[in-house]
Design an enzyme around this catalytic site. Structure first.
Site, PDB file in Angstrom:
ATOM      1  N   ASP A 189      41.444  49.062  35.168  1.00 49.32           N
ATOM      2  CA  ASP A 189      42.292  48.231  34.310  1.00 49.32           C
ATOM      3  C   ASP A 189      41.659  46.860  34.079  1.00 49.32           C
ATOM      4  OD1 ASP A 189      44.206  50.266  34.256  1.00 49.32           O
ATOM      5  OD2 ASP A 189      45.202  49.492  36.050  1.00 49.32           O
ATOM      6  N   ALA A 198      43.150  49.122  40.368  1.00 48.50           N
ATOM      7  CA  ALA A 198      43.096  48.247  39.183  1.00 48.50           C
ATOM      8  C   ALA A 198      41.682  47.891  38.748  1.00 48.50           C
ATOM      9  CB  ALA A 198      43.903  46.966  39.390  1.00 48.50           C
ATOM     10  N   ALA A 199      40.670  48.483  39.344  1.00 49.56           N
ATOM     11  CA  ALA A 199      39.300  48.184  38.892  1.00 49.56           C
ATOM     12  C   ALA A 199      39.104  48.603  37.440  1.00 49.56           C
ATOM     13  CB  ALA A 199      38.289  48.885  39.796  1.00 49.56           C
TER      14      ALA A 199
END
Length: 312
Positions: free
Chosen positions: A258, A255-256
């Site tokens: 995102d 999720a970095a």
């Protein structure tokens, strides 16, 4: 500030932690397993909401035991879930393996995400835009974990509302020139930039060349994320920026990207300059990789501001 609509995936992430990733045919022992709400669409929605934006999620969950908790998690993060539909069958799932260095690999099972239609999207955007005029819609964030036909239709519809179109074509795929020409902000990593442009992207210079190629196809702004090497930004107006990443000890990179996209869109929506928004989004992503999980790792606006203040 306008409302940001996110049209995309909602998943339950099944996260397995290991010392190292297995080789083909090899079995390794897991350290622990966790169930964490995720999905690129939902992650970006949470990131934008925690960054202070007014966000509506347009997506779908299944009728399995994960559907309710996934919608509840979005609501707790401040995301409006009026556009989330319930579909027959299972919710989307992502099977994620994270090693001791924080690197991950992911297997996606689309579930309800694969049944989100253009008609579903259309109804959701009409609600987000406050009717056919679209005055209340500032931006639309899109990815590639729902049917491409639905995403491409959302690009076209968002433009009719005058909303800024943010496209993150992940997982990587070729994007038609007709769609690229309607995208205001294209956010890609090295793999995605290579898949769209057909160019090798193995260095900053390669990323800059790919960005120029994409601008030539009509994209308004291109951001190529390079992990620890930062980001490359280019616009059709001629602006070129190289923004360094913050150095941190990575625990989990899930999720970095995102987080970066949602934070960047929120920062731009509230009037930040490109340079300011890139720095702010880089900081949000840096914080996220120091924490495990997808949505559970995404920081709030106050956390990002304090973090930046401590770095001068």
């Amino acid at each position: 500030m306008g409302k940001i609509a996110v049209v995309g995936s909602i998943n339950m992430d099944v996260v397995n932690r290991v010392e190292r990733h297995p080789l083909p045919g090899e079995t390794v022992s897991g350290l622990e397993t966790a169930y964490i709400p995720g999905g690129k669409g939902a992650n970006q929605a949470v990131a934008a909401a925690r960054a202070g934006a007014q966000v509506l999620m347009i997506g779908a969950v299944g009728q399995d035991p994960f559907g309710g908790p996934l919608v509840e998690a979005l609501g707790k993060a401040g995301v409006n879930t009026a556009g989330v539909l319930e579909k027959e069958g299972t919710s989307g799932m992502a099977f994620i393996t994270v090693d001791a260095h924080g690197e991950n690999n992911i297997i996606l099972s689309p579930g309800a995400n694969g049944r989100l239609s253009a008609e579903d999207m259309e109804a959701g955007l009409i609600g987000a835009a406050g009717g056919s005029g679209g005055a209340g819609l500032g931006g639309v964030l899109l990815q590639n974990e729902i049917p491409w036909e639905t995403t491409a239709a959302a690009v076209r519809r968002a433009r009719t509302y005058g909303a800024a179109v943010y496209l993150n074509p992940a997982p990587a795929r070729k994007v038609e020139d007709e769609v690229l020409a309607l995208v205001d902000v294209l956010v890609v990593n090295e793999t995605e930039a290579a898949a769209i442009s057909g160019l090798e992207v193995a260095s900053r210079e390669h990323a800059e060349a790919a960005a120029e190629w994409l601008l030539g196809r009509g994209v308004g702004e291109v951001i190529v994320t390079l992990g620890a090497a930062g980001v490359v930004y280019a616009s059709k107006e001629g602006e070129r920026i190289s923004a360094p990443a913050f150095r941190v000890e990575a625990v989990d990179t899930t999720a970095a990207g995102d987080t970066f996209i949602g934070a960047y869109a929120a920062a731009r929506d509230r009037g930040a300059s490109v340079q300011e928004a890139l720095r702010w989004a880089n900081a949000a992503a840096a914080i996220a990789v120091t924490r495990p999980g997808a949505q559970s790792s995404i920081p709030s606006a106050d956390e990002v501001n304090r973090w930046l203040e401590n770095r001068g």
